[in-house]
Write a protein that holds these residues in place. Sequence first.
Motif, PDB file in Angstrom:
ATOM      1  N   PRO B 262       0.801  -1.239   0.000  1.00 29.68           N
ATOM      2  CA  PRO B 262       0.000   0.000   0.000  1.00 29.68           C
ATOM      3  C   PRO B 262       0.830   1.283   0.000  1.00 29.68           C
ATOM      4  O   PRO B 262       0.393   2.279  -0.583  1.00 29.68           O
ATOM      5  CB  PRO B 262      -0.828  -0.130   1.290  1.00 29.68           C
ATOM      6  N   ILE B 263       1.990   1.267   0.624  1.00 28.79           N
ATOM      7  CA  ILE B 263       2.784   2.502   0.682  1.00 28.79           C
ATOM      8  C   ILE B 263       3.379   2.790  -0.708  1.00 28.79           C
ATOM      9  O   ILE B 263       3.296   3.916  -1.214  1.00 28.79           O
ATOM     10  CB  ILE B 263       3.894   2.414   1.744  1.00 28.79           C
ATOM     11  N   ALA B 264       3.960   1.765  -1.298  1.00 27.06           N
ATOM     12  CA  ALA B 264       4.513   1.940  -2.650  1.00 27.06           C
ATOM     13  C   ALA B 264       3.423   2.329  -3.645  1.00 27.06           C
ATOM     14  O   ALA B 264       3.664   3.129  -4.561  1.00 27.06           O
ATOM     15  CB  ALA B 264       5.207   0.650  -3.101  1.00 27.06           C
ATOM     16  N   ALA B 265       2.228   1.793  -3.465  1.00 28.24           N
ATOM     17  CA  ALA B 265       1.124   2.116  -4.375  1.00 28.24           C
ATOM     18  C   ALA B 265       0.767   3.594  -4.305  1.00 28.24           C
ATOM     19  O   ALA B 265       0.516   4.239  -5.335  1.00 28.24           O
ATOM     20  CB  ALA B 265      -0.101   1.253  -4.043  1.00 28.24           C
ATOM     21  N   SER B 266       0.753   4.152  -3.100  1.00 31.84           N
ATOM     22  CA  SER B 266       0.466   5.580  -2.952  1.00 31.84           C
ATOM     23  C   SER B 266       1.539   6.425  -3.623  1.00 31.84           C
ATOM     24  O   SER B 266       1.240   7.431  -4.273  1.00 31.84           O
ATOM     25  CB  SER B 266       0.410   5.970  -1.472  1.00 31.84           C
TER      26      SER B 266
END
Lengths: 305, 305
Positions: B262-266
Amino acid sequence: MSAGTTSTIAIIGLGSMGLGMAQSVLRAGHVVRGYDVTPAATAALATAGGVVGSSPADAAMSASIVAVVVVNSAQTETVLFGPAGIVPVMQSGSVIISCATMAPAVARALAARCAESGVLYLDAPMSGGAARAGSGELTFMASGTPEAFAAARPALDAMAGKVYELGDEAGIGASFKIVNQLLAGVHIAAACEAITFARKLGLDIAKVYEVITASAGNSWMFENRVPHILEGDYAPKSAVNIFTKDLGIVSDIGRAETFPLPIAASALQLFLMTAAAGMGRDDDASPARLIAQITGIDLPMRKDA
Amino acid sequence: MSAGTTSTIAIIGLGSMGLGMAQSVLRAGHVVRGYDVTPAATAALATAGGVVGSSPADAAMSASIVAVVVVNSAQTETVLFGPAGIVPVMQSGSVIISCATMAPAVARALAARCAESGVLYLDAPMSGGAARAGSGELTFMASGTPEAFAAARPALDAMAGKVYELGDEAGIGASFKIVNQLLAGVHIAAACEAITFARKLGLDIAKVYEVITASAGNSWMFENRVPHILEGDYAPKSAVNIFTKDLGIVSDIGRAETFPLPIAASALQLFLMTAAAGMGRDDDASPARLIAQITGIDLPMRKDA
């Protein structure tokens, strides 16, 4: 107050940070009075040579400086203005060193209420952890009037390795701390995501630590927290709940100011997921453990954990 | 091949990285042949003392080592196996040093196809930037057979400050680089978000830079990229499109492996927004400029930018 003279300094909140600060202030030769709701914490202060008060007001009554080292703005407000609060008993010209991370607007409001009673307020969130609290090497991100800085100086000299003097009104120190916490929280979340992803890719995560800490992907938090993951040690040095709180403040400000913060929002959600899974009081590297549980990868885990 | 002997080393792809690597290899006394689709790039190689080939195959034909320094796996595959590709003309026992960031599975597949032709393949993504390419101080995250490492050694000795030898098969180097890029991309996105948020809070962002780089919120990327924002200089040292590409690879792997990121996706979404707003070829600190435009905060901006 010149160097070498003895002040009476009160510390309200004797957790790992407050107790370490009390030890540093005692070592500098000052009289320390303190209060905490937890009997074990006040016992530790007495062992260290401090005087235990029966309430925040009792501990603060004869002090020229009161450091408030509690978890959040609500506790700070209670210590200052609640039942047996410190402000009504503090003398004019004495100073509060307010250490909790809080929204800048709250820091400004607390300072304004203190001013009505003639009490100085230093907005002084800190960083550095319990070890540096005990060795007198904390970093303070501080703002306040020149009078507040001058009054707080004997305590700051004893507790701080570095004091950033960031402006002449409350709220600026809080703002710097909030920006730091945004980055710190995102970097911990990213470290947890990256190291578990590396394991999923079949990599030796100890080797990943060695390579990343020497590469452009490094962060202070990656370097500091990934060892907890490598050792499988989730005993809290700093807890997940600190970041659900601090990234929650970041999120509140973003909405209040209509300022989008998509990266911080993702990190907050990952910490919330970790807290929801029962790890809120565990070490803030615990998102790695949650991701490992969800995805079925193997991570080191201490037998006694 | 022992130290001090002269090798013929080809470099395919003469952008800022490839050209710097060519200069380092020339300085070590080797013969350098090279190819690029851009005439200005091949002219620069000739000026530096290298021999310009008429195609990848022509440049590689007499070389014992060929470094492939192109943007992605598709270009790498074209250089190796496309029209006038290098693998069919390379001698058995010669080695390809493959430098592009790519998915580990693609690196493994390319190595397997090279092995069918008796050509060695070193999976060797790099980091360090153009300046360190020119000074021979790159870091390589490399994996491959001992034979591939041995054959590549004269070029690595000339180009690298540090070679991490990460395993004996292709794909491991690629995996380490992908993990690094996940962190690097998230840290740039977080730096852009935090520094604009700091400005929204009314802070002096040069002071924020000073405080954060000495605090737990620091990252290698915060320290390296925020100066671009402070100077308002978005001329590309490294472009936004590099991170839409690399975080895109991260995203692809996550979905293929059913591994949530989720962090990389943001961070990927923030880079995509920045590219969509027309800044894909600009410096990768440009998400700060996009956030400033959206939110109406003032950031420094160079007059000639």
